[in-house]
Motif scaffolding. Structure first.
Motif, PDB file in Angstrom:
ATOM      1  N   THR A 158      20.171  -1.866-107.498  1.00 42.64           N
ATOM      2  CA  THR A 158      19.487  -3.055-108.233  1.00 42.64           C
ATOM      3  C   THR A 158      18.064  -2.714-109.020  1.00 42.64           C
ATOM      4  O   THR A 158      17.412  -1.493-108.679  1.00 42.64           O
ATOM      5  CB  THR A 158      19.142  -4.169-107.011  1.00 42.64           C
ATOM      6  N   ARG A 172      13.759  -0.866-114.116  1.00 47.67           N
ATOM      7  CA  ARG A 172      15.372  -1.005-114.287  1.00 47.67           C
ATOM      8  C   ARG A 172      15.990   0.321-113.919  1.00 47.67           C
ATOM      9  O   ARG A 172      15.709   1.423-114.134  1.00 47.67           O
ATOM     10  CB  ARG A 172      15.692  -1.412-115.794  1.00 47.67           C
ATOM     11  N   ARG A 178      26.254  -3.103-116.775  1.00 48.31           N
ATOM     12  CA  ARG A 178      25.763  -3.965-115.305  1.00 48.31           C
ATOM     13  C   ARG A 178      27.189  -4.604-115.042  1.00 48.31           C
ATOM     14  O   ARG A 178      27.861  -5.072-115.720  1.00 48.31           O
ATOM     15  CB  ARG A 178      24.789  -4.890-115.923  1.00 48.31           C
ATOM     16  N   ASN A 179      27.368  -4.759-113.645  1.00 46.29           N
ATOM     17  CA  ASN A 179      28.257  -5.514-113.056  1.00 46.29           C
ATOM     18  C   ASN A 179      29.879  -5.026-113.375  1.00 46.29           C
ATOM     19  O   ASN A 179      30.487  -5.673-113.120  1.00 46.29           O
ATOM     20  CB  ASN A 179      28.123  -7.021-113.246  1.00 46.29           C
ATOM     21  N   THR A 245      23.490  -3.845-110.686  1.00 44.32           N
ATOM     22  CA  THR A 245      23.269  -5.334-110.951  1.00 44.32           C
ATOM     23  C   THR A 245      21.862  -5.537-111.311  1.00 44.32           C
ATOM     24  O   THR A 245      21.134  -4.952-110.981  1.00 44.32           O
ATOM     25  CB  THR A 245      23.615  -6.267-109.705  1.00 44.32           C
ATOM     26  N   SER A 246      21.435  -6.826-112.146  1.00 46.51           N
ATOM     27  CA  SER A 246      20.259  -6.794-112.579  1.00 46.51           C
ATOM     28  C   SER A 246      19.569  -7.853-111.740  1.00 46.51           C
ATOM     29  O   SER A 246      18.213  -8.261-111.967  1.00 46.51           O
ATOM     30  CB  SER A 246      20.286  -7.671-113.972  1.00 46.51           C
TER      31      SER A 246
END
Length: 367
Positions: A158, A172, A178-179, A245-246
């Motif tokens: 994360t 970041r 992502r995902n 993931t963000s």
């Protein structure tokens, strides 16, 4: 029938060295609630939080844990032999924080060893980490748990918020997709760019218990700094699946006076032992030819960074830094090192080539 954890596979000699418990380390465990440790009861999430002389920040950390509490969560608070009043605050938390489990070291072992103590005590299906001088957004852990359960992978990384005095900045994970579940070793390269293995923050993610059972989640015992480096490389080389993931929720406090990054004593030199392990283990990988350039180049960059800030070290430590770094350069695969230096900017490459040629008295290299 009670759930019984699967037997752990036999570890290699190298893994045994990396994860063994210090023989002098005595641990006292005081469970706050729920079944005793010998009952094979599985909770959803274990949060491992080492503390060492961070009394000023403990209230913020504990309040944020309370704002993330759930009946199937446990918070393993590891007091690494604090001497500043931290222990008294944790004793109160043991009584008042839902799911708290207090573990006390009778001798200071360092962050890596404290995390290992928490891993060995954890009963969660998933594990995560927090540092005792950081804090969390309310409800962050339930969202983090939901993310890894939806993705179904070994671990999730994360983003986080970096806090320096009053300044805040979002950091970041250096990974664009992502995902999406991917093989972790696919995120190690390229060698010349910052990648996921350079984002070495154990608390920026969540990890399935099967990584513990496979011997992949423990840290190198006794490392005082750079403990996350061999750990993140091992995860990316040997785990089967991961995702990024963000989700934001960890507030990472920078510039803490008691942090080793702010102290110029000999403990800082453990980065050499940490990166020696990265290079040694990567050299034994079936894809060593592809991965070693990244490991060696990163090692060189870290050595150059420390040399560039050498004035923060005490004079004897600065001399030892130069000697140990010179010896480290000579231990690296020399053809890979040549390529790494050729790919770096002139200032860093010149500094490292000069150091590589430096005579190294054996007495200066000894840890």
């Amino acid at each position: 029938m009670a759930n019984r954890p699967p037997a752990r596979p036999k570890n290699s000699p190298l893994h045994h060295f990396a994860t063994r418990r210090s023989p002098w380390l005595k641990v006292r465990v005081k469970p706050n609630a729920g079944p005793p440790p010998n009952v094979h009861d599985v909770l959803k999430l274990s949060v491992i939080v080492p503390f060492y002389n961070v009394r000023q920040y403990v209230p913020d950390a504990l309040r944020s844990l309370r704002a993330n509490a759930r009946d199937d969560f446990e918070f393993i608070l590891v007091d690494d032999c604090s001497t500043d009043g931290t222990a008294e605050l944790l004793a109160r938390a043991e009584r008042e924080l839902p799911g708290a489990v207090l573990v006390r070291h009778e001798r200071n072992g360092g962050l890596a060893t404290a995390r290992n103590t928490g891993i060995d005590r954890a009963r969660g299906e998933y594990l995560t980490f927090m540092d005792g001088d950081d804090w969390l957004a309310p409800g962050y852990y339930p969202r983090l748990l939901a993310a890894i359960e939806e993705l179904g992978c070994d671990f999730v990384r994360t983003d986080h918020v970096q806090c320096t005095a009053r300044a805040r900045s979002v950091q970041r994970v250096p990974h664009g997709r992502r995902n999406v579940v991917l093989p972790p070793r696919a995120a190690i390269l390229p060698a010349h760019r910052t990648t996921s293995v350079d984002y070495a923050f154990a608390w920026a993610g969540i990890y399935h218990r099967r990584l513990v059972d496979r011997g992949l989640l423990h840290f190198t015992d006794g490392l005082r700094t750079a403990e996350d480096r061999p750990w993140i490389w091992k995860l990316h080389r040997e785990a089967e699946s991961f995702a990024v993931t963000s989700l934001l929720g960890v507030f990472y406090r920078r510039g803490v006076a008691s942090s080793l990054t702010q102290i110029g004593d000999a403990r800082q030199l453990d980065f050499i032992r940490a990166f020696d392990q990265v290079v040694e283990e990567t050299a034994a990988d079936p894809e060593a030819a592809a991965l070693l350039p990244k490991a060696v180049r990163t090692y060189c960059a870290i050595i150059s960074h420390h040399l560039g800030t050498i004035e923060k070290f005490e004079a004897p430590v600065a001399r030892k830094l130069k000697a140990m770094s010179s010896a480290a350069l000579r231990r690296m695969p020399q053809d890979v090192l040549d390529d790494a230096l050729a790919s770096m900017d002139a200032e860093r490459a010149t500094r490292l080539r000069r150091l590589r040629r430096r005579p190294v008295p054996a007495v200066e290299v000894a840890a």
